[in-house]
Write an enzyme that holds these catalytic residues in place. Structure first.
Site, PDB file in Angstrom:
ATOM      1  N   LYS A 129       0.895  -1.204  -0.098  1.00 41.20           N
ATOM      2  CA  LYS A 129       0.502   0.043   0.004  1.00 41.20           C
ATOM      3  C   LYS A 129       0.929   1.311   0.328  1.00 41.20           C
ATOM      4  O   LYS A 129       1.828   0.872   0.723  1.00 41.20           O
ATOM      5  CB  LYS A 129      -1.286  -0.349   1.558  1.00 41.20           C
ATOM      6  CG  LYS A 129      -2.278   0.666   1.123  1.00 41.20           C
ATOM      7  CD  LYS A 129      -3.017   0.154   0.341  1.00 41.20           C
ATOM      8  CE  LYS A 129      -4.327   1.372  -0.156  1.00 41.20           C
ATOM      9  NZ  LYS A 129      -5.247   0.762  -1.027  1.00 41.20           N
ATOM     10  N   ASP A 169      -6.996   4.345  -4.567  1.00 43.36           N
ATOM     11  CA  ASP A 169      -7.519   4.447  -3.697  1.00 43.36           C
ATOM     12  C   ASP A 169      -7.978   5.599  -3.226  1.00 43.36           C
ATOM     13  O   ASP A 169      -8.495   6.838  -4.335  1.00 43.36           O
ATOM     14  CB  ASP A 169      -6.148   3.740  -2.070  1.00 43.36           C
ATOM     15  CG  ASP A 169      -7.456   3.355  -1.552  1.00 43.36           C
ATOM     16  OD1 ASP A 169      -7.634   3.092  -1.132  1.00 43.36           O
ATOM     17  OD2 ASP A 169      -7.517   3.768  -0.237  1.00 43.36           O
TER      18      ASP A 169
END
Ligand code: NDP
Length: 449
Positions: A129, A169
């Site tokens: 991430k 995201d």
């Protein structure tokens, strides 16, 4: 703390002592380790190979300075992150979040969750991430581009189509992916599938935009079917109005549900006649405006300021699709008191641990994020496959694969829950099924990582 097994407790306490300020990360780890108690008890090799000690530490954490110039010529400085958490089953894969709240704890919780989510898809993808505390809200296109280029001017060293493949995201949509991809291509002079969520016609996959929201509803549909039920006639509340929420609305409506409330960080709208996802898409994707603009389209709807009020709206199905910890115990109790029948997480970790426990104690079927929202990364995996093949599948082909993947995820989580002696507990099932795949790959590969 809910963890009782001595080995797991020891790992957790060591982690908490080393990272006392990382509360979101510790929350995500606590949930997973609690689920793994029956696994470590029947698999001594997991303890022997110190799999838990290893899996809670990222393989690599990259933290860097991102300088960019705003429209007034003033230099701005942000922090950039990429947490490469685990690559035992494939290249690191996970989105880039651009939001002022981004910090190492949030990056690590998201990266940790991503390991198990990616494993559940059945595709060869590790977990990672990244992102920045940059706030895209209110910035001009030029400022967004300047930031994205500067961010990629460092990130390019650490990623690659077979190394690490970031995606979108919160705050990172098609526009931002485009600016980052352009910069990567300029620096590397290569056209590869290094990012997913690309524009269709420039390496992107059809149905990627819709995939997370659709996947959440496909997963919910499996839960409904298992209970002999369906979306037909159900009242649905969806928090957020971004990528996940918008397409969850479209699919829930197609399946026969009625979405009566949606939100953004300013408040929520309520429309008893059902919210048309196309209006939300126009407000959020075209106008980039606030959710109360909906009242210009539907004057009979209402707007209520504040983030948590949406959970006081009566509904049969609650789909939190905004952000982490948006449903706390109080909101969970309000939903339960209003007769909610199913709760399925579209966002990552939108429910606090005590909120999840409250739903489970009330016997409400609960779909955890790492299973329910895995459709996005699964379709990113399908985008990677298409890039490698230099070939594009049709929307229908991708959507059919997504549907099958979501059905398989549900089946493997349900089966693992049963095997763990907790039938119907999809939190345990998803954690165990995802974990075992990664743990076995780590054991097979020795102690290189
Ligand atoms: P977007 O940036 O597209 O949308 C986020 C939405 O949530 C916005 O409407 C935002 O409102 C709203 N929001 C943020 N904070 C709050 C809050 N406290 N209360 C109410 N609304 C809030 O993000 P995505 O839709 O892509 O992501 C949403 C969630 O889903 C995140 O947890 C993400 O990690 C997860 N996810 C996303 C995937 C994807 O493919 N996009 C895949 C898997 C998970 P505002 O504009 O006011 O900030």
């Amino acid at each position: 703390m809910a963890i009782k097994n001595e080995y797991l407790k020891g790992v957790y306490e060591g982690l908490a002592a080393r990272n006392p300020e990382q509360k979101e990360f510790l929350q995500a780890v606590e949930e997973v380790l609690t689920s793994l108690e029956p696994v470590v008890e029947r698999r001594p090799d997991i303890v022997k190979h110190k799999i838990i000690d290893r899996i809670v530490e990222p393989e690599r954490t990259i933290l860097f300075r991102v300088c960019w110039t705003d429209d007034n010529g003033v230099v701005q400085v942000n922090r950039g992150y990429r947490v490469q958490f685990n690559s035992a089953i494939g290249p690191y894969k996970g989105g880039l979040r651009l939001h002022p709240s981004v910090n190492l704890s949030i990056m690590k919780f998201l990266g940790f969750e991503q390991i198990f989510k990616n494993a559940l898809t059945g595709l060869p993808m590790g977990g990672g991430k990244g992102g920045s505390d940059f706030d895209p809200k209110g910035k001009s296109d030029g400022e967004i581009m300047c930031f994205c280029q500067s961010y990629m001017a460092e990130l390019y060293r650490h990623i690659g189509a077979d190394v690490d493949v970031p995606a979108g995201d919160i705050g990172t949509g098609a526009r931002e992916i485009g600016y980052m991809f352009g910069m990567y291509r300029k620096i590397r002079n290569e056209y590869t599938g290094v990012l997913t969520g690309k524009k269709v016609g420039a390496g992107g996959s059809l149905a990627r935009t819709e995939a997370t929201g659709y996947g959440v509803c496909y997963f919910t549909n499996e839960m409904l079917k298992a209970a002999g039920d369906s979306f037909e006639g159900k009242t649905v509340v969806i928090s957020g109005s971004g990528n996940v929420a918008t397409y969850a609305n479209q699919k829930a409506t197609q399946l026969g549900g009625k979405v009566v409330a949606m939100s953004d960080s300013s408040g929520y709208i309520y429309d008893p006649n059902g919210i048309d996802y196309k209006i939300i898409k126009e407000i959020k994707e075209v106008k980039r405006a606030r959710i109360n603009t909906y009242l210009d389209y539907v004057p009979t709807a209402t707007f209520t300021p504040g983030c948590s009020g949406i959970w006081t709206v009566k509904c049969d199905i609650a789909l939190p699709c905004a952000t982490q910890n948006e449903i706390n115990l109080e909101s969970a109790q309000a939903l339960i008191a209003n007769g909610v029948q199913y709760v399925v997480e579209g966002a990552n970790m939108p429910c606090t641990l005590d909120a999840t426990a409250a739903f489970q104690a009330a016997g409400i079927p609960f779909g955890p994020a790492k299973a329910a929202n895995a459709g996005g990364v699964a379709t990113s995996g399908l985008e990677m496959s298409q890039n490698s093949m230099r070939y594009n599948w049709t929307f229908e082909e991708v959507d059919a694969k997504l549907l099958q993947i979501m059905k398989d995820i549900y089946a493997s989580a349900a089966k693992a829950a049963e095997e763990a002696g907790q039938p119907g507990n999809l939190v345990v099932g998803a954690n165990v099924a995802g974990f075992l795949k990664v743990a076995d790959a780590m054991i097979w590969q020795g102690y290189a990582f």
